[in-house]
Design a protein around this motif. Structure first.
Motif, mmCIF file in Angstrom:
data_model
loop_
_atom_site.group_PDB
_atom_site.id
_atom_site.type_symbol
_atom_site.label_atom_id
_atom_site.label_comp_id
_atom_site.label_asym_id
_atom_site.label_seq_id
_atom_site.Cartn_x
_atom_site.Cartn_y
_atom_site.Cartn_z
ATOM 1 N N GLN A 56 0.634 -0.765 0.023
ATOM 2 C CA GLN A 56 -0.184 -0.591 0.114
ATOM 3 C C GLN A 56 0.632 1.458 0.129
ATOM 4 N N GLN A 60 -0.605 2.414 -3.164
ATOM 5 C CA GLN A 60 -1.954 3.017 -2.612
ATOM 6 C C GLN A 60 -3.355 2.750 -2.813
ATOM 7 N N GLY A 61 -3.931 2.793 -2.081
ATOM 8 C CA GLY A 61 -5.421 2.423 -1.514
ATOM 9 C C GLY A 61 -5.794 1.745 -3.507
ATOM 10 N N ASP A 157 -6.585 4.044 2.291
ATOM 11 C CA ASP A 157 -5.852 4.522 2.747
ATOM 12 C C ASP A 157 -4.861 4.628 4.170
#
Length: 443
Positions: A56, A60-61, A157
Motif C-alpha cells: 500500500q 496506494q489504496g 488508505d
C-alpha cells in the motif's frame, strides 16, 4: 455510551483471532504439528501484514483494491462460506500467484519461509505451504471486511495508515492486569477482616483458652477463603487471557524484509476526547446519562499507545469486524445451505450529535462531495454530442436521398406529358337518322 476496543480495526489483531479456528486444517495442509502451526501462524501473519503495508505504501489504496482485493482467486474463495477441504483445495491452487503478488517476488517468500522455519524447527517447504495459503486467506478476509464496511479508496488508505501503531513496541509494553477489580476488592476486604480479627485477638485476654481456640478456628476459615479467592482470581485471569487472544509482539525483521518504512511518530491521544468535561458536554459521560441522548453512541475505548479518530467509517469498520469475529466463520464445518447475511450496523449507533452540542473535528461526520450536475459531467456531454452528430448526419442523408429521388422522377414526368401531347384527339359525334336520310334523298 457503548465502547469498542481499538483492536477491532487492527489488521494484525483481527487476522490473528480470525484464523485461530483453522489451525488444525492448516497443520494438515502443511504437514506440521499443532504447536509448530501456532508458532508459524503468528509469524506468517506478521510477514503478510508487513508485506501488505509495504504494498500500500508503494501503490496506494486504489491499486490494493483493484489488484489484490478484487483478484480472481479472492472472488473464487469468497464463494465458500466455511472452511473445509474444498476451501483449502481452492486456496492451495491459487497460493503461489497471490503470495508473489503480495510480497513482490518469490525470493522474498522463500526468505520469509526460511526465517520462520528456523523458529519452529520445520522445513522451508512446509512453512512455505502455510505462508502462501495464509496469503490467500488474509486477502479474502480483508476484502470481505472492506466490502462490508463500504470503504472507498481514500478510507482504505487511512485504514492502512493507522496500522503501524498496532505493531509498535510501545503497544505491547503495556502490562495487562491479572485480576479483575471486583475480585481485588473482595480480596482486600477479606484481608482487612483478617487483620482486624488478629488485632482484636491480641488485645483480648489470653487467659481464655476457649476464645483463643475459636479465634484460631476463624482464622483458619478466613485463610481458606483467601486461598479459594486466589484460585478463582487465577482461573478468571486465565479465561480472560484466552478470550482476548492477544497476538504476540511484532517482529521488526519483517519491516526490513518487505521494505516497509513505518512512521515513528508517537501516538497522541485527543485530549478533548479524554477529558471528562468534554464528554459531559456532548452527553457521553456517566454523570449525564439522563440529560444527553448519546447513551447508545459507539466510541473507541482508550488504549495504551493507540489513538484513533472517532469517525463514522472507522466505527462502522470496528463494529462489523466485531460482528464478523463473533460469527466465527472460519471454523471447520460443511458449507451452509444459505450464505450468511452481511453484518448490519445501525446508523443511530454511528450518527453524530442529535442535539445542539459542540462538536470537534473528530466528531464531525464525513462530508462527501455533492454530485456534479449533468451539464458539467463530461461523459454526459460526450454522449449528447455523439447522439446529436449522428442525428444530424441521418437528417442530412435523408434530405440528400429525397432530393436525388425528386431529380430522378422529373424526366419521367416530362416524358409522360410529351406522350400525352402527341396523341390525337378523337371526337365522337352522334348523327341523327332523319338528317342522314334527308341528305341521302337530296343526293
Amino acid at each position: 455510551m457503548t465502547t469498542i476496543s481499538p483492536t477491532r480495526v487492527s489488521m494484525y489483531d483481527f487476522l490473528y483471532q480470525d484464523t485461530q479456528p483453522m489451525v488444525s486444517l492448516l497443520a494438515d495442509a502443511a504437514q506440521l504439528s499443532l504447536p509448530q502451526t501456532r508458532l508459524a501462524l503468528s509469524a506468517s501473519l506478521q510477514a503478510i501484514v508487513s508485506a501488505l503495508l509495504a504494498y500500500q505504501q508503494r501503490h496506494q489504496g486504489q491499486t490494493v483494491n483493484k489488484k489484490l482485493f478484487n483478484r480472481g482467486a479472492v472472488k473464487e474463495l469468497r464463494q465458500h462460506n466455511s472452511m473445509n477441504f474444498a476451501t483449502i483445495n481452492a486456496t492451495l491452487y491459487h497460493r503461489h500467484d497471490v503470495a508473489d503478488a503480495i510480497f513482490g517476488d518469490n525470493a522474498r517468500v522463500v526468505k520469509a519461509s526460511e526465517y520462520i522455519a528456523t523458529q519452529v524447527d520445520a522445513t522451508t517447504a512446509q512453512v512455505q505451504t502455510l505462508l502462501t495459503c495464509l496469503c490467500v486467506i488474509v486477502l479474502r478476509e480483508l476484502a470481505i471486511l472492506a466490502d462490508y464496511s463500504k470503504l472507498d479508496n481514500e478510507e482504505l488508505d487511512k485504514w492502512f495508515t493507522l496500522q503501524p501503531q498496532f505493531l509498535s513496541a510501545q503497544r505491547f509494553d503495556e502490562k495487562v492486569p491479572t485480576t479483575t477489580p471486583a475480585l481485588i476488592e473482595n480480596t482486600n476486604d477479606t484481608n482487612d477482616t483478617n487483620e482486624a480479627s488478629q488485632n482484636s485477638a491480641n488485645n483480648k485476654n489470653t487467659a481464655h483458652a476457649d476464645d483463643i481456640n475459636k479465634q484460631q478456628h476463624q482464622h483458619q476459615e478466613i485463610a481458606s477463603e483467601n486461598e479459594h479467592l486466589e484460585d478463582i482470581t487465577s482461573e478468571t485471569a486465565t479465561e480472560a487471557a484466552a478470550l482476548t487472544l492477544t497476538p504476540p509482539s511484532f517482529d521488526t525483521y519483517w519491516f526490513e524484509l518487505t521494505g516497509f518504512e513505518p512512521k515513528h511518530d508517537l501516538a497522541v491521544q485527543d485530549m478533548q476526547q479524554a477529558t471528562s468535561n468534554y464528554l459531559k458536554a456532548i452527553g457521553r459521560s456517566s454523570d449525564n446519562l439522563q440529560q444527553g441522548r448519546h447513551n447508545d453512541m459507539l466510541v473507541f475505548a482508550q488504549m495504551h499507545a493507540i489513538a484513533l479518530p472517532h469517525q463514522r467509517w472507522l466505527l462502522q469498520l470496528a463494529k462489523i469486524s466485531d460482528i464478523y469475529l463473533s460469527r466465527n466463520r472460519l471454523r471447520i464445518t460443511s458449507e451452509p445451505a444459505t450464505p450468511p447475511t452481511p453484518p448490519f450496523v445501525s446508523l443511530g449507533l454511528l450518527g453524530g450529535n442529535s442535539d445542539n452540542t459542540p462538536v470537534t473535528t473528530s466528531e464531525t461526520p464525513i462530508e462527501y462531495d455533492a454530485p456534479k450536475p449533468l451539464w458539467r459531467n463530461p461523459v454526459i456531454l460526450l454522449i449528447i454530442l455523439v447522439i446529436g452528430g449522428l442525428g444530424a448526419l441521418a437528417t442530412l442523408k435523408y434530405q440528400m436521398q429525397k432530393s436525388d429521388n425528386a431529380s430522378q422522377a422529373e424526366p419521367i414526368v416530362k416524358q409522360v406529358s410529351a406522350e400525352e401531347r402527341q396523341q390525337q384527339d378523337v371526337a365522337i359525334v352522334k348523327v341523327d337518322e332523319d338528317d342522314s336520310l334527308e341528305s341521302t334523298a337530296a343526293e
